[in-house]
Design a protein around this motif. Structure first.
Motif, PDB file in Angstrom:
ATOM      1  N   UNK A  32       0.939  -1.308  -0.118  1.00  0.00           N
ATOM      2  CA  UNK A  32       0.159  -0.039  -0.075  1.00  0.00           C
ATOM      3  C   UNK A  32       0.945   1.084  -0.060  1.00  0.00           C
ATOM      4  N   UNK A  33       1.775   1.242   0.781  1.00  0.00           N
ATOM      5  CA  UNK A  33       2.961   2.520   0.668  1.00  0.00           C
ATOM      6  C   UNK A  33       3.357   2.701  -0.524  1.00  0.00           C
ATOM      7  N   UNK A  34       3.998   1.677  -1.014  1.00  0.00           N
ATOM      8  CA  UNK A  34       4.578   1.673  -2.325  1.00  0.00           C
ATOM      9  C   UNK A  34       3.816   2.265  -3.485  1.00  0.00           C
ATOM     10  N   UNK A  35       2.663   1.799  -3.449  1.00  0.00           N
ATOM     11  CA  UNK A  35       1.501   2.259  -4.360  1.00  0.00           C
ATOM     12  C   UNK A  35       1.317   3.641  -4.310  1.00  0.00           C
ATOM     13  N   UNK A  36       1.239   4.061  -2.950  1.00  0.00           N
ATOM     14  CA  UNK A  36       1.054   5.544  -2.650  1.00  0.00           C
ATOM     15  C   UNK A  36       2.159   6.306  -3.343  1.00  0.00           C
ATOM     16  N   UNK A  37       3.229   6.079  -2.748  1.00  0.00           N
ATOM     17  CA  UNK A  37       4.486   6.835  -3.294  1.00  0.00           C
ATOM     18  C   UNK A  37       4.548   6.839  -4.954  1.00  0.00           C
ATOM     19  N   UNK A  38       4.232   5.952  -5.500  1.00  0.00           N
ATOM     20  CA  UNK A  38       4.303   5.881  -6.971  1.00  0.00           C
ATOM     21  C   UNK A  38       3.519   6.876  -7.568  1.00  0.00           C
ATOM     22  N   UNK A  39       2.405   7.424  -6.947  1.00  0.00           N
ATOM     23  CA  UNK A  39       1.699   8.426  -7.265  1.00  0.00           C
ATOM     24  C   UNK A  39       2.181   9.642  -7.763  1.00  0.00           C
ATOM     25  N   UNK A  40       1.896  10.485  -8.821  1.00  0.00           N
ATOM     26  CA  UNK A  40       2.409  11.869  -9.086  1.00  0.00           C
ATOM     27  C   UNK A  40       2.454  13.141  -7.940  1.00  0.00           C
ATOM     28  N   UNK A  41       1.267  13.156  -7.254  1.00  0.00           N
ATOM     29  CA  UNK A  41       1.072  14.087  -6.288  1.00  0.00           C
ATOM     30  C   UNK A  41       0.435  13.586  -5.225  1.00  0.00           C
ATOM     31  N   UNK A  42       1.178  13.942  -4.101  1.00  0.00           N
ATOM     32  CA  UNK A  42       0.641  13.694  -2.733  1.00  0.00           C
ATOM     33  C   UNK A  42       1.349  14.414  -1.575  1.00  0.00           C
ATOM     34  N   UNK A  43       0.689  14.340  -0.452  1.00  0.00           N
ATOM     35  CA  UNK A  43       1.130  14.789   0.880  1.00  0.00           C
ATOM     36  C   UNK A  43       1.117  13.519   1.914  1.00  0.00           C
ATOM     37  N   UNK A  44       2.223  12.980   2.238  1.00  0.00           N
ATOM     38  CA  UNK A  44       1.907  12.002   3.072  1.00  0.00           C
ATOM     39  C   UNK A  44       2.391  12.213   4.618  1.00  0.00           C
ATOM     40  N   UNK A  45       1.820  11.823   5.585  1.00  0.00           N
ATOM     41  CA  UNK A  45       2.128  12.115   6.895  1.00  0.00           C
ATOM     42  C   UNK A  45       2.260  10.501   7.614  1.00  0.00           C
TER      43      UNK A  45
END
Length: 166
Positions: free
Chosen positions: A66-79
């Motif tokens: 799930x983490x790796x899928x999220x960071x593969x996206x182009x635009x995010x803010x992750x906390x």
């Protein structure tokens, strides 16, 4: 959003990583930044824990996927912190924010959050969390060491960054 906020967001780019101790305000800041800048908001607690449970952990492989899928996206803010996966998160990030508050402030915010009403931003349930002894001990113990780790990450990072204490 004022002009200073716009400059900050341009500097930090479209993939922002927010670190800091428990109850420093990471979830609220991430939500605010995401809404103001049309970014996907990722709360790592929601990926690490099974929603609707009393903070039951997902297995490591499911969390990493799930983490790796999220960071593969182009635009995010992750906390969130989760140090084991921090290197790949920082490798994709375009900006870094480290929040720092005192242990006393963290404890006060935790108790207020639990005794206040309803669910919280970044939480995993539809109701408020109860005050848990384990979380109090986490804030008093491991969170203190974490502050040093976040300061080191900040100092070593070449990303555009902001350190916010309060």
């Amino acid at each position: 959003m004022n002009e200073g906020d716009s400059v900050l967001m341009n500097e930090l780019g479209p993939r922002i990583c927010i670190l800091g101790p428990s109850n420093a305000g990471k979830s609220t800041l991430a939500h605010t930044i995401a809404c103001a800048n049309d970014l996907m908001c990722v709360h790592l607690d929601q990926l690490r824990h099974i929603p609707g449970t009393p903070w039951t952990l997902r297995d490591d492989e499911a969390f990493q996927a799930l983490h790796d899928a999220a960071i593969a996206e182009d635009r995010w803010v992750m906390e969130g912190n989760y140090s084991r996966l921090l290197p790949q998160r920082l490798a994709r990030a375009t900006g870094l924010i480290v929040l720092d508050v005192s242990t006393g402030t963290s404890l006060l915010r935790y108790v207020r959050r639990c005794l206040g009403g309803g669910p919280r931003i970044g939480g995993i349930g539809a109701t408020r969390d109860p005050v848990r002894w384990a979380m109090l001990m986490h804030i008093i113990g491991p969170t203190r060491a974490g502050r040093r780790r976040y300061a080191e990450v900040f100092a070593q990072s070449a990303l555009p960054k902001r350190y916010i204490s309060g």
